[in-house]
Design an enzyme around this catalytic site. Structure first.
Site, mmCIF file in Angstrom:
data_model
loop_
_atom_site.group_PDB
_atom_site.id
_atom_site.type_symbol
_atom_site.label_atom_id
_atom_site.label_comp_id
_atom_site.label_asym_id
_atom_site.label_seq_id
_atom_site.Cartn_x
_atom_site.Cartn_y
_atom_site.Cartn_z
ATOM 1 N N GLU A 89 8.099 8.052 -26.410
ATOM 2 C CA GLU A 89 7.023 7.607 -25.525
ATOM 3 C C GLU A 89 7.589 6.587 -24.520
ATOM 4 O O GLU A 89 8.384 5.720 -24.884
ATOM 5 C CB GLU A 89 5.976 6.957 -26.436
ATOM 6 C CG GLU A 89 4.916 6.151 -25.785
ATOM 7 C CD GLU A 89 4.084 5.355 -26.797
ATOM 8 O OE1 GLU A 89 2.932 5.081 -26.465
ATOM 9 O OE2 GLU A 89 4.577 4.997 -27.884
ATOM 10 N N HIS A 90 7.176 6.700 -23.273
ATOM 11 C CA HIS A 90 7.543 5.703 -22.257
ATOM 12 C C HIS A 90 6.550 4.546 -22.323
ATOM 13 O O HIS A 90 5.341 4.748 -22.323
ATOM 14 C CB HIS A 90 7.501 6.325 -20.853
ATOM 15 C CG HIS A 90 7.619 5.309 -19.749
ATOM 16 N ND1 HIS A 90 8.819 4.977 -19.177
ATOM 17 C CD2 HIS A 90 6.682 4.532 -19.141
ATOM 18 C CE1 HIS A 90 8.615 4.041 -18.258
ATOM 19 N NE2 HIS A 90 7.328 3.757 -18.219
ATOM 20 N N LEU A 91 7.068 3.334 -22.412
ATOM 21 C CA LEU A 91 6.200 2.150 -22.375
ATOM 22 C C LEU A 91 6.625 1.282 -21.198
ATOM 23 O O LEU A 91 7.817 1.111 -20.946
ATOM 24 C CB LEU A 91 6.321 1.347 -23.685
ATOM 25 C CG LEU A 91 5.869 2.046 -24.973
ATOM 26 C CD1 LEU A 91 6.189 1.189 -26.187
ATOM 27 C CD2 LEU A 91 4.386 2.377 -24.929
ATOM 28 N N ASP A 217 18.210 -4.863 -36.012
ATOM 29 C CA ASP A 217 19.045 -5.266 -34.867
ATOM 30 C C ASP A 217 18.177 -6.027 -33.866
ATOM 31 O O ASP A 217 18.114 -5.691 -32.680
ATOM 32 C CB ASP A 217 19.673 -4.025 -34.226
ATOM 33 C CG ASP A 217 20.766 -4.380 -33.206
ATOM 34 O OD1 ASP A 217 21.210 -5.558 -33.190
ATOM 35 O OD2 ASP A 217 21.173 -3.494 -32.431
#
Length: 309
Positions: A89-91, A217
């Site tokens: 998904e692009h956020l 991380d």
């Protein structure tokens, strides 16, 4: 590449949006598709598939806890020309700022999630059957993860163990030490590690460690926010000691006082916290030494010297 990606995603439209990003390991780019905007991370190294499958499994595991927002992973695709991509998904992300304290709260919620499952299980009794079609997260009573995850491009040994101290020494520091040994045969590092191994159990006296699902991380480059709240990404997850996630967070900046205050209001510092934080930072300094060279040797050696005193 784009035709193969269209086929894999089942989309006629695949238009670059002009958004791009990337770090030391992979490159990323956003595309508009028939089903909305996606972010595509690509890497052409031989280990890219394992790395992206580990990241996808990490994102899925964090997503299931419903505690802190991560991009929803869609799929790992192997493209022609030795190129592997992870589609998610692009956020619309910006630098973490307004939502620092909320991230502290949500990270603590992530770390407490498994413990709360244990308490719920005790209350309900472990005989309760799951409702049909329920996607329930099960309590995990060991340290490790069901698949390899990579911190940077180096795979982590995630075989399950019941004892955290053994897990950390043998499956986090020892593999890093082995790589240093192979690349530089560093005698001082080897001798200090031999001494430190004997001392590690003493850093955990009186501390009960319930496995926590970790990001793995969590440095400042892997956190962000949008208008609705904080976002974490690029995880290298496994079940471990909650304090572990705070180690790299403290190494390169990006986390403010409100973040720590909110976190510790839910998970207070236990006795010996500072020493263990240094021990966990040792893993990240050695990992950086193995990724980026001997510029990180001094920090690794200094931590070991201080811890064996």
């Amino acid at each position: 590449m784009e035709d193969a990606l269209k086929r894999a995603l089942g989309t006629a439209l695949l238009r670059p949006t002009g958004h791009s990003g990337g770090g030391c390991i992979s490159q990323g780019r956003s595309y508009d598709t028939d089903r909305g905007r996606v972010f595509v991370k690509s890497n052409s190294e031989g280990e890219a598939r394992r790395m992206f499958l580990g990241e996808m499994a990490s994102l899925e595991a964090i997503l299931k806890t419903q505690t802190v927002r991560v991009p929803k992973p869609i799929k790992v695709v192997e493209l022609p020309g030795d190129n592997t991509v992870l589609v998610m998904e692009h956020l619309e992300m910006k630098t973490l700022n307004r939502h620092s304290a909320l991230l502290g709260t949500q990270l603590a919620d992530l770390h407490l999630h498994n413990q709360q499952l244990r308490e719920k299980m005790k209350k309900e009794g472990s005989t309760v059957g799951k409702g049909q079609g329920q996607m329930e997260v099960q309590f995990v009573d060991r340290f490790g993860f069901h698949t390899a995850t990579c911190c940077g491009y180096l795979p982590q040994v995630n075989n399950w163990r019941s004892d955290w101290v053994t897990f950390f020494a043998r499956q986090r520091i020892q593999p890093q030490m082995d790589l240093i040994e192979r690349s530089s045969g560093d005698r001082e590092a080897r001798e200090l590690w031999a001494q430190l191994q004997l001392k590690i159990p003493s850093f955990f006296c009186g501390v009960e460690i319930v496995p926590s699902l970790l990001h793995g991380d969590l440095w400042g480059g892997n956190v962000a926010e949008d208008d609705s709240g904080p976002i974490i990404f690029d995880p290298a997850s496994f079940y471990g000691h909650s304090e572990y996630d705070l180690a790299i967070a403290g190494m390169f900046g990006g986390f403010s006082g409100p973040f720590y205050s909110a976190y510790h209001s839910k998970i207070p510092r236990a006795t010996g916290f500072e020493k263990r934080l240094k021990l966990y930072q040792l893993f990240h300094y050695m990992n950086h030494w193995n990724h980026f060279g001997s510029g990180y040797r001094g920090s690794s050696i200094n931590i070991m010297r201080n811890l064996v005193k």
